[in-house]
Design a protein around this motif. Sequence first.
Motif, PDB file in Angstrom:
ATOM      1  N   ALA A   1     101.350  91.807  51.992  1.00  0.00           N
ATOM      2  CA  ALA A   1     100.804  91.233  50.758  1.00  0.00           C
ATOM      3  C   ALA A   1     101.764  90.277  50.066  1.00  0.00           C
ATOM      4  N   ASN A   2     102.992  90.184  50.536  1.00  0.00           N
ATOM      5  CA  ASN A   2     104.007  89.393  49.854  1.00  0.00           C
ATOM      6  C   ASN A   2     103.824  87.896  50.086  1.00  0.00           C
ATOM      7  N   THR A   3     103.723  87.147  48.985  1.00  0.00           N
ATOM      8  CA  THR A   3     103.733  85.684  49.060  1.00  0.00           C
ATOM      9  C   THR A   3     104.989  85.135  48.396  1.00  0.00           C
ATOM     10  N   GLY A   4     105.693  85.993  47.657  1.00  0.00           N
ATOM     11  CA  GLY A   4     106.880  85.560  46.947  1.00  0.00           C
ATOM     12  C   GLY A   4     106.586  84.949  45.592  1.00  0.00           C
ATOM     13  N   LYS A   5     105.311  84.952  45.208  1.00  0.00           N
ATOM     14  CA  LYS A   5     104.931  84.357  43.932  1.00  0.00           C
ATOM     15  C   LYS A   5     104.442  85.444  42.981  1.00  0.00           C
ATOM     16  N   ILE A   6     104.423  85.109  41.702  1.00  0.00           N
ATOM     17  CA  ILE A   6     103.956  86.055  40.696  1.00  0.00           C
ATOM     18  C   ILE A   6     102.501  86.426  40.980  1.00  0.00           C
ATOM     19  N   GLY A   7     102.163  87.695  40.749  1.00  0.00           N
ATOM     20  CA  GLY A   7     100.791  88.159  40.959  1.00  0.00           C
ATOM     21  C   GLY A   7     100.537  88.742  42.334  1.00  0.00           C
TER      22      GLY A   7
ATOM     23  N   LYS B   1      99.320  86.857  33.468  1.00  0.00           N
ATOM     24  CA  LYS B   1      98.656  86.519  32.209  1.00  0.00           C
ATOM     25  C   LYS B   1      97.444  85.591  32.324  1.00  0.00           C
ATOM     26  N   GLY B   2      96.906  85.371  33.499  1.00  0.00           N
ATOM     27  CA  GLY B   2      95.748  84.490  33.624  1.00  0.00           C
ATOM     28  C   GLY B   2      96.167  83.034  33.629  1.00  0.00           C
ATOM     29  N   HIS B   3      95.175  82.146  33.506  1.00  0.00           N
ATOM     30  CA  HIS B   3      95.453  80.720  33.514  1.00  0.00           C
ATOM     31  C   HIS B   3      94.305  79.980  32.833  1.00  0.00           C
ATOM     32  N   THR B   4      94.485  78.691  32.592  1.00  0.00           N
ATOM     33  CA  THR B   4      93.422  77.896  31.981  1.00  0.00           C
ATOM     34  C   THR B   4      92.744  77.051  33.050  1.00  0.00           C
TER      35      THR B   4
ATOM     36  N   VAL C   1      90.264  79.774  28.948  1.00  0.00           N
ATOM     37  CA  VAL C   1      91.286  80.663  29.506  1.00  0.00           C
ATOM     38  C   VAL C   1      90.624  81.719  30.379  1.00  0.00           C
ATOM     39  N   VAL C   2      91.129  81.873  31.589  1.00  0.00           N
ATOM     40  CA  VAL C   2      90.685  82.936  32.482  1.00  0.00           C
ATOM     41  C   VAL C   2      91.713  84.057  32.361  1.00  0.00           C
ATOM     42  N   ASP C   3      91.370  85.101  31.592  1.00  0.00           N
ATOM     43  CA  ASP C   3      92.309  86.197  31.357  1.00  0.00           C
ATOM     44  C   ASP C   3      92.429  87.128  32.555  1.00  0.00           C
ATOM     45  N   PHE C   4      91.292  87.467  33.144  1.00  0.00           N
ATOM     46  CA  PHE C   4      91.293  88.434  34.232  1.00  0.00           C
ATOM     47  C   PHE C   4      91.170  87.708  35.561  1.00  0.00           C
ATOM     48  N   LEU C   5      92.147  87.936  36.423  1.00  0.00           N
ATOM     49  CA  LEU C   5      92.191  87.273  37.718  1.00  0.00           C
ATOM     50  C   LEU C   5      91.604  88.185  38.787  1.00  0.00           C
TER      51      LEU C   5
ATOM     52  N   LYS D   1      89.269  93.000  38.767  1.00  0.00           N
ATOM     53  CA  LYS D   1      89.863  91.908  38.012  1.00  0.00           C
ATOM     54  C   LYS D   1      90.918  92.486  37.087  1.00  0.00           C
ATOM     55  N   GLY D   2      91.966  91.726  36.844  1.00  0.00           N
ATOM     56  CA  GLY D   2      93.010  92.208  35.960  1.00  0.00           C
ATOM     57  C   GLY D   2      94.109  91.186  35.809  1.00  0.00           C
ATOM     58  N   PHE D   3      95.128  91.573  35.056  1.00  0.00           N
ATOM     59  CA  PHE D   3      96.298  90.717  34.919  1.00  0.00           C
ATOM     60  C   PHE D   3      97.496  91.564  34.574  1.00  0.00           C
TER      61      PHE D   3
END
Length: 112
Positions: free
Chosen positions: A81-87, A40-43, A52-56, A34-36
């Motif tokens: 692994a590329n989706t083109g989105k953040i993370g 930055k995580g999400h709510t 808030v979920v800090d660690f994804l 888990k990490g970020f």
Amino acid sequence: MKLVTAIVKPFKLDDVREALSEIGVAGITVTEVKGFGRQKGHTELYRGAEYVVDFLPKVKIEAAVAGDLVDQVIEAISKAANTGKIGDGKIFITEIEQTIRIRTGETGPEAL
């Protein structure tokens, strides 16, 4: 010899594993982590309460490879692994000083 460590989204694990197999990577080690980063995580809402979920959840893939295979491994992981989105994750390359196969005592590239 190099150790390639990739942190990717969990649903991309099978794609990355298949891409590495196609270029001849013999084995990988997978760890659920888990990490970020910039993400930055999400709510989330749970029973009416927002938190808030800090660690994804992520997957860490490690593969020890010969030095001449590193560029192919980087390209294979990047594409799979590329989706083109953040993370989407990161790839880290580190030097391996020595490798020993415990069962046979082989050392160096032969032990990979």
